[in-house]
Scaffold this active site. Structure first.
Site: not given
Ligand code: PGA
Length: 241
Positions: A8, A10, A93, A95, A163, A169, A205
């Site tokens: 992903n 983003k 997601h 976000e 997730e 993140g 992460s």
């Molecule tokens: P990350 O993001 O691996 O940076 O924690 C995962 C995601 O948002 O799909």
């Protein structure tokens, strides 16, 4: 079941950066042990599509609207993703849920629309830290699955990405015990709903140094990776576990 390693990106990488990434990544991808899927940002999708033509690396969009076309300023069309050769679309997601206010009802419409075009929805679910600490994780995930898959076709593929919001993140990866327990719960909910075949990815992460241990856990069918997918080397290491 073949594992799925999804990236992903983003709101990172221009079309040129996308092409540069794939010119390095394609060689590294030979060691991958499962299916690889990239989710570039919308304006870089065409660069991904042309870079990946003829390879077995899959790609898709991070979001789409629940209709293919119309007066929907600023939205993305799943039909266009399909026409460009994409295979997957990420839905719900955290976000999108948090920053853009997406509801489970809208997410359910998107899942059904994506499936109706023959694309594969990758539905993201996850609890916040507050919900985990309040011991509401099971109920939250069950609700997100029941509502998000309310209009889904059981005979067509759908991928789930678990997730935990507090692990996205933040560098705070869920422990192997938490991942094992939660994936077993997600599997039991899906089984009851008739979606036992759906792969369950872990995201939050994931890095080269924790991927191997997590990949070995039961009901972990692969990963959805944010930060560590932006570098060809780290993502290819994750995809080779
Ligand atoms: P990350 O993001 O691996 O940076 O924690 C995962 C995601 O948002 O799909």
């Amino acid at each position: 079941m073949k594992k799925i390693f999804a990236a992903n990106w983003k709101l990172f990488k221009t079309p040129q950066e996308t092409r540069d990434f794939f010119s390095t990544f394609k060689d590294l991808a030979n060691k991958a042990t499962g299916e690889i899927v990239f989710f570039p940002s919308a304006i870089s999708l065409e660069a991904a599509s042309s870079s990946l033509k003829g390879s077995n690396i899959k790609w898709g969009a991070q979001n789409c609207f629940a209709q293919a076309s119309g007066a929907f300023t600023g939205e993305n069309s799943a039909q266009v993703v399909k026409d460009l050769g994409g295979s997957y679309i990420l839905v719900g997601h955290s976000e999108r849920r948090k920053i853009f206010g997406e509801t489970d009802a809208l997410i359910a419409e998107k899942v059904a629309h994506i499936q109706s075009l023959g694309l594969i929805p990758m539905l993201c679910i996850g609890e916040t830290l507050e919900e985990r600490e309040g011991k509401h994780t099971f109920r939250i995930l069950e609700t997100q699955l029941l509502l998000g898959l309310a209009n889904a076709d059981k005979s067509k593929p759908v991928v789930i990405a678990y997730e935990p919001v507090w692990a996205i993140g933040t560098g705070k990866v869920a422990s192997p015990e938490q991942v094992a327990e939660t994936h077993a719960d997600v599997y039991s909910i899906l089984e009851k709903m008739g979606f036992a075949q759906s792969p369950i990815l872990y995201g939050g992460s994931v890095k080269p140094d924790n991927a191997k241990g997590l990949a070995a856990l039961p009901h972990v069918s692969g990963f959805l990776v944010g930060g560590a997918s932006l570098e060809p080397k780290s993502f290819s290491e994750i995809a080779s576990v």
